[in-house]
Design a protein around this motif. Structure first.
Motif, mmCIF file in Angstrom:
data_model
loop_
_atom_site.group_PDB
_atom_site.id
_atom_site.type_symbol
_atom_site.label_atom_id
_atom_site.label_comp_id
_atom_site.label_asym_id
_atom_site.label_seq_id
_atom_site.Cartn_x
_atom_site.Cartn_y
_atom_site.Cartn_z
ATOM 1 N N GLU A 1 0.831 -1.206 0.000
ATOM 2 C CA GLU A 1 0.000 0.000 0.000
ATOM 3 C C GLU A 1 0.868 1.259 0.000
ATOM 4 N N GLY B 1 1.118 3.922 -9.220
ATOM 5 C CA GLY B 1 -0.016 3.168 -8.691
ATOM 6 C C GLY B 1 -0.026 1.708 -9.078
ATOM 7 N N ARG C 1 2.045 1.790 -3.471
ATOM 8 C CA ARG C 1 0.937 2.167 -4.359
ATOM 9 C C ARG C 1 0.695 3.668 -4.353
ATOM 10 N N THR C 2 0.911 4.322 -3.202
ATOM 11 C CA THR C 2 0.617 5.751 -3.078
ATOM 12 C C THR C 2 1.875 6.619 -3.045
ATOM 13 N N HIS C 3 3.048 6.018 -3.239
ATOM 14 C CA HIS C 3 4.289 6.793 -3.203
ATOM 15 C C HIS C 3 4.351 7.735 -4.402
ATOM 16 N N GLU C 4 4.910 8.914 -4.200
ATOM 17 C CA GLU C 4 4.946 9.923 -5.264
ATOM 18 C C GLU C 4 5.753 9.474 -6.476
#
Length: 302
Positions: A173, A183, A176-179
């Motif tokens: 997760e 995604g 998935r949201t890392h800059e």
């Protein structure tokens, strides 16, 4: 392959297959260090001592294929939230330098001894292939990988499988949201990490691919939940893992789930690990090539 061949500085040693089996049992907690060395004595004799046999099968982390500090990689030691697991987890985040935009990501899950130098090396290899790669360390809540596999195994045994699974799910997760990530996330793992990669494939339907190496299997009924493309790598001489594959493959077939599975003849459990004599360079190169092709197909297209 009945025997292994290990070249040392002073002598060449033919390692009986039974010695590798003892090492496998030792690695997976079925033998204590004391019992492992005691049973090795059966195969020592003449100029071959127990210590020499042990040295032949223990990992040599100086064989890494990549190095820290290479100019084409950005490396970070990071922490991330894992509220259902350790609370706070840590890991090794590596990504290509000079990327012009977000990239797909790969979670790399270690064996049963924490984030050792070999898995860090594999994490860098994934980054060199064009991914943001995260190698979580399940030992982070206990101070991190302690610098040797013996203590690492003992520490990891203090954690529950459920807690660690939650930590790896949280790692996926986090990616998935890392800059730096677009995604799209896949997962690979080895031995214990292979079992976790199998479990994440049935737990996280949003994953785009899972590539377990010689790991354990979810319960058969979990096969019906699988929505994630699966590529499996197995050693031919690995009865502990392969026995469970028979029933899990049957469950996948019964549920009509597509998968790829490769069995590498003449190899043993851990054949991809280039720090031990179980390493089979031809099979490892073929398996890793297939892994990268599979990830490219599912993470970089569409």
């Amino acid at each position: 392959m009945a025997d292994g061949h290990q070249s040392g500085n002073q002598t060449d040693i033919e390692i009986p297959k039974e010695v590798f089996r003892l090492y496998d049992a030792y690695c997976h907690g079925d033998l204590s260090r004391r019992d492992f060395f005691a049973r090795l004595s059966k195969y020592a004799g003449g100029a071959i001592t127990v210590s020499m046999l042990a040295a032949c099968v223990m990992p040599d982390y100086g064989r890494a294929q990549t190095a820290t500090g290479e100019a084409d990689l950005i490396e970070e030691e990071i922490a991330y939230s894992s509220p259902d697991g350790a609370g706070t987890m840590g890991g090794y985040l590596v990504r290509p330098a000079g990327a012009t935009g977000p990239l797909p990501a790969i979670l790399v899950i270690h064996e049963n001894r924490g984030l050792n130098p070999h898995i860090r090396d594999v994490t860098r290899r994934a980054a060199k292939a064009g991914y943001v790669a995260l190698g979580p360390d399940a030992l982070y809540p206990l101070g991190g990988y302690p610098g040797n596999d013996d203590d690492g195994r003992a520490l990891q045994a203090q954690r529950t499988r459920e807690e660690m699974l939650a930590d790896f799910i949280a790692g996926a997760e986090f990616l998935r949201t890392h800059e730096a990530v677009n995604g799209v996330v896949g997962v690979t793992g080895f031995c214990f990490g292979g079992a976790m990669a199998n479990q994440l494939a049935v737990s996280l339907p949003w994953l785009k691919a899972s590539v377990p190496y010689y790991g354990g299997w979810p319960a058969g009924e979990a096969a019906a939940q699988l929505e994630v493309p699966l590529q499996i790598h197995l050693a031919s001489d690995d009865p502990r893992v392969n026995e469970g594959w028979v029933s899990y493959e049957a469950a996948l077939k019964a549920a009509g789930k597509p998968y790829e599975a490769y069995v590498y003849e003449g190899t043993q459990h851990g054949f991809h690990n280039d720090t031990t004599p179980r390493f089979n360079p031809e099979a490892a190169a073929l398996a890793w090539g297939r892994t990268l092709e599979f990830f490219a197909r599912h993470l970089k297209t569409g």
